[in-house]
Design a protein around this motif. Structure first.
Motif, short mmCIF file in Angstrom:
data_model
loop_
_atom_site.label_atom_id
_atom_site.label_comp_id
_atom_site.label_asym_id
_atom_site.label_seq_id
_atom_site.Cartn_x
_atom_site.Cartn_y
_atom_site.Cartn_z
N PRO A 1 -6.73 4.22 5.77
CA PRO A 1 -7.53 4.05 4.55
C PRO A 1 -6.65 4.19 3.31
O PRO A 1 -5.68 4.94 3.30
CB PRO A 1 -8.55 5.18 4.63
CG PRO A 1 -8.56 5.61 6.06
CD PRO A 1 -7.20 5.35 6.60
N GLY A 2 -7.03 3.45 2.27
CA GLY A 2 -6.27 3.52 1.03
C GLY A 2 -6.85 2.53 0.03
O GLY A 2 -7.85 1.87 0.29
N PRO A 3 -6.20 2.43 -1.12
CA PRO A 3 -6.75 1.59 -2.20
C PRO A 3 -6.80 0.11 -1.88
O PRO A 3 -7.52 -0.63 -2.56
CB PRO A 3 -5.81 1.88 -3.38
CG PRO A 3 -4.56 2.43 -2.77
CD PRO A 3 -4.99 3.17 -1.55
N ARG A 4 -6.08 -0.33 -0.87
CA ARG A 4 -6.10 -1.76 -0.54
C ARG A 4 -7.16 -2.11 0.51
O ARG A 4 -7.22 -3.23 0.98
CB ARG A 4 -4.72 -2.21 -0.09
CG ARG A 4 -3.69 -2.07 -1.21
CD ARG A 4 -2.44 -2.86 -1.00
NE ARG A 4 -1.56 -2.76 -2.16
CZ ARG A 4 -1.63 -3.54 -3.23
NH1 ARG A 4 -2.54 -4.50 -3.28
NH2 ARG A 4 -0.80 -3.39 -4.26
N TRP A 5 -7.99 -1.13 0.87
CA TRP A 5 -9.11 -1.36 1.78
C TRP A 5 -10.39 -0.82 1.14
O TRP A 5 -10.41 0.32 0.68
CB TRP A 5 -8.89 -0.66 3.13
CG TRP A 5 -7.69 -1.15 3.88
CD1 TRP A 5 -6.44 -0.60 3.90
CD2 TRP A 5 -7.62 -2.29 4.73
NE1 TRP A 5 -5.60 -1.33 4.70
CE2 TRP A 5 -6.30 -2.37 5.24
CE3 TRP A 5 -8.55 -3.26 5.14
CZ2 TRP A 5 -5.88 -3.38 6.10
CZ3 TRP A 5 -8.14 -4.27 6.01
CH2 TRP A 5 -6.81 -4.32 6.47
N THR A 6 -11.47 -1.61 1.15
CA THR A 6 -12.73 -1.11 0.61
C THR A 6 -13.47 -0.26 1.65
O THR A 6 -14.31 0.57 1.29
CB THR A 6 -13.64 -2.26 0.17
OG1 THR A 6 -13.87 -3.15 1.28
CG2 THR A 6 -13.00 -3.04 -0.97
N LYS A 7 -13.18 -0.49 2.94
CA LYS A 7 -13.75 0.31 4.02
C LYS A 7 -12.63 0.85 4.89
O LYS A 7 -11.51 0.34 4.87
CB LYS A 7 -14.71 -0.55 4.87
CG LYS A 7 -15.92 -1.07 4.11
CD LYS A 7 -16.81 -1.91 5.03
CE LYS A 7 -18.02 -2.45 4.28
NZ LYS A 7 -18.88 -3.28 5.16
N ASP A 8 -12.93 1.87 5.65
CA ASP A 8 -11.94 2.48 6.54
C ASP A 8 -11.52 1.45 7.60
O ASP A 8 -12.36 1.01 8.41
CB ASP A 8 -12.55 3.71 7.20
CG ASP A 8 -11.51 4.54 7.97
OD1 ASP A 8 -10.44 4.00 8.31
OD2 ASP A 8 -11.79 5.73 8.24
N PRO A 9 -10.24 1.04 7.65
CA PRO A 9 -9.84 0.02 8.61
C PRO A 9 -9.49 0.57 9.99
O PRO A 9 -9.21 -0.21 10.91
CB PRO A 9 -8.59 -0.59 7.95
CG PRO A 9 -7.98 0.57 7.23
CD PRO A 9 -9.15 1.40 6.73
N ARG A 10 -9.49 1.86 10.15
CA ARG A 10 -9.08 2.45 11.43
C ARG A 10 -10.06 2.10 12.55
O ARG A 10 -11.23 1.79 12.30
CB ARG A 10 -8.95 3.96 11.30
CG ARG A 10 -7.79 4.41 10.43
CD ARG A 10 -7.76 5.90 10.23
NE ARG A 10 -8.94 6.37 9.49
CZ ARG A 10 -9.13 7.61 9.12
NH1 ARG A 10 -8.23 8.54 9.40
NH2 ARG A 10 -10.22 7.94 8.44
N PHE B 1 -0.02 3.27 9.88
CA PHE B 1 0.85 2.74 8.83
C PHE B 1 0.05 2.53 7.56
O PHE B 1 -1.15 2.30 7.59
CB PHE B 1 1.55 1.44 9.27
CG PHE B 1 0.65 0.25 9.39
CD1 PHE B 1 0.45 -0.62 8.32
CD2 PHE B 1 -0.02 -0.02 10.58
CE1 PHE B 1 -0.39 -1.72 8.43
CE2 PHE B 1 -0.85 -1.13 10.71
CZ PHE B 1 -1.04 -1.98 9.62
N GLU B 2 0.76 2.60 6.44
CA GLU B 2 0.14 2.48 5.12
C GLU B 2 0.18 1.02 4.66
O GLU B 2 1.20 0.34 4.81
CB GLU B 2 0.91 3.35 4.12
CG GLU B 2 0.39 3.29 2.70
CD GLU B 2 1.26 4.06 1.75
OE1 GLU B 2 0.98 4.01 0.52
OE2 GLU B 2 2.25 4.69 2.20
N SER B 3 -0.91 0.55 4.09
CA SER B 3 -0.96 -0.80 3.51
C SER B 3 -0.54 -0.70 2.04
O SER B 3 -1.37 -0.44 1.16
CB SER B 3 -2.36 -1.39 3.63
OG SER B 3 -2.75 -1.50 4.99
#
Length: 334
Positions: free
Chosen positions: A51-60, A80-82
Motif C-alpha cells: 500500500p502507498g500513495p500510488r494505490w487507491t486500494k490495498d494491492p496486497r 516491494f514499494e511502488s
C-alpha cells in the motif's frame, strides 16, 4: 561467450501476486512449477506491491488461504514499494519488483498468467545474454499515415539513450515491416542480475514516459511502455531475439495463457492437460474455486465446452475474434 557455469547457474523465479485475479494465478503458477519441475532448486518469489500513495486500494493479496498455500508450496512473498507506477500503470510492477530480488543472482520473471508445463531446469538459459518472449504481435508502434514510420520511431528511442540500433534489425524481414525491429512480449525475461537489468528498465521507462522523442507524438504508451523499453535494455546488455533456443518457453516448458478462457480456446493439449492435473489436488482446488472464472471453467467443465468451439489447427488470426466467440457463447469470464 558465457561460461558453462553461467549457463547452468541456479536461478530464481519471480511472478507478481496482488489482490484480485493475480493472486489465484500465482497459486496456479507455483502449483504447476512444483508439479512439472521437481528438479528446480532455485528460490520462487511472489512479489507483492505494498500500500502507498500510488494505490487507491490495498494491492496486497487479500485471501489468507492464497498466502498460506503459497507458503506451503515454498514460495516466498516478496514485498516491494511502488515508487513510480502502481495503479496508473500496473505493468510497472514487473519493473519495480526487480530492485527487491537478490542482487547478482540470475532470475527469470514470468507474467503470473503463465503455466509451467515441463522441466524448467532443462531450459538452456544463458544468463549473460538476456532475452524475452517472442510470442508477440505487431501491437506497437502504429505508424501514422504520413509518418514517421517504423524505422524512424524505433531509431529515435535507441538514439535517445545512445544505444546502437542497426544490429537490432532482422534483415531477413522487409523494410518497414514490424518484425524487422526488435520487439518482445514482456511475458517473460531473464538476466544474470535483477538490479542491473532493473536499473536500466526503470530509467528508460521513466524517461520515455515523461520525455518521449518527438517521433512518438502519435503513439500510445499504455499499456505498451514495458514492451517499448525491453528491446533497449536487452540489446544494451548483449542479448537479443536469438539468445534462447526455440521451443522451450512459450513451448513445451511454459504457456502464457493470459486469461483462462483463452487457455481453453487456443492453447495446446499439453497445456490444458497440465492445467487440469495441477488444479486437481484438494489443497489447490479449495483455493482456486474461490475465484469464480477458475471455478466455472476448470471445475464445472465450462472450459472444455468452450474449447470445443475452436479448431486449434485453424484458429482465427486475430485474438479479438476468439474473444468475441467466447463472449457470444457465454464463456468470457475474467
Amino acid at each position: 561467450m558465457a561460461s558453462k557455469a553461467q549457463k547452468n547457474a541456479s536461478f530464481n523465479i519471480v511472478v507478481v501476486g496482488q489482490n484480485g485475479r493475480l493472486q489465484y494465478e500465482a497459486v496456479l503458477f507455483v502449483a504447476s512449477l512444483r508439479a512439472k519441475s521437481p528438479a528446480f532448486s532455485g528460490r520462487v518469489f511472489v512479489a507483492e506491491p505494498q500500500p502507498g500513495p500510488r494505490w487507491t486500494k490495498d494491492p496486497r493479496m487479500s485471501n489468507p488461504d492464497v498466502v498460506a498455500l503459497l507458503n506451503q508450496m515454498d514460495a516466498e512473498i516478496l514485498p516491494f514499494e511502488s515508487r513510480h507506477f502502481g495503479e496508473s500503470y500496473p505493468n510497472g510492477n514487473k519493473i519495480e519488483l526487480l530492485r527487491e530480488l537478490p542482487a547478482g543472482e540470475p532470475f527469470v520473471f514470468f507474467d503470473t498468467d503463465t503455466l509451467i508445463t515441463g522441466d524448467i531446469s532443462k531450459v538452456p538459459f544463458d544468463f549473460d545474454r538476456p532475452s524475452a518472449s517472442l510470442k508477440v504481435e505487431g501491437t506497437w508502434p502504429e505508424p501514422p499515415l504520413y509518418g514517421p514510420q517504423y524505422t524512424a520511431i524505433w531509431k529515435s528511442l535507441y538514439d535517445k539513450f545512445d544505444i546502437e540500433f542497426e544490429s537490432t534489425l532482422d534483415l531477413s524481414q522487409p523494410d518497414e515491416y514490424w518484425r524487422r525491429y526488435l520487439y518482445f512480449n514482456a511475458g517473460f525475461f531473464y538476466y544474470r542480475c535483477p538490479h542491473e537489468f532493473g536499473a536500466r528498465f526503470e530509467k528508460y521507462a521513466l524517461q520515455i514516459r515523461t520525455d518521449p522523442p518527438e517521433e512518438l507524438a502519435c503513439q500510445s504508451l499504455d499499456p505498451w511502455l514495458d514492451q517499448v523499453v525491453l528491446p533497449l535494455v536487452i540489446h544494451e546488455l548483449g542479448g537479443g531475439r536469438d539468445a534462447l533456443p526455440d521451443g522451450f518457453l512459450d513451448g513445451t516448458v511454459s504457456t502464457h495463457y493470459r486469461l483462462i478462457p483463452l487457455m481453453y480456446a487456443r492453447e495446446s493439449d499439453l497445456a490444458v492437460e497440465t492445467l487440469q492435473e495441477v488444479a486437481a489436488p484438494n489443497k489447490v482446488k479449495k483455493v482456486l474455486k474461490q475465484y469464480d472464472p477458475f471455478k466455472r471453467m476448470i471445475y464445472q467443465g465450462r472450459g472444455h465446452k468452450a474449447r470445443a468451439l475452436f479448431d486449434r489447427d485453424h484458429l482465427p488470426r486475430r485474438e479479438q475474434v476468439i474473444r468475441n466467440t467466447l463472449r457470444r457463447n457465454g464463456y468470457w469470464l475474467r
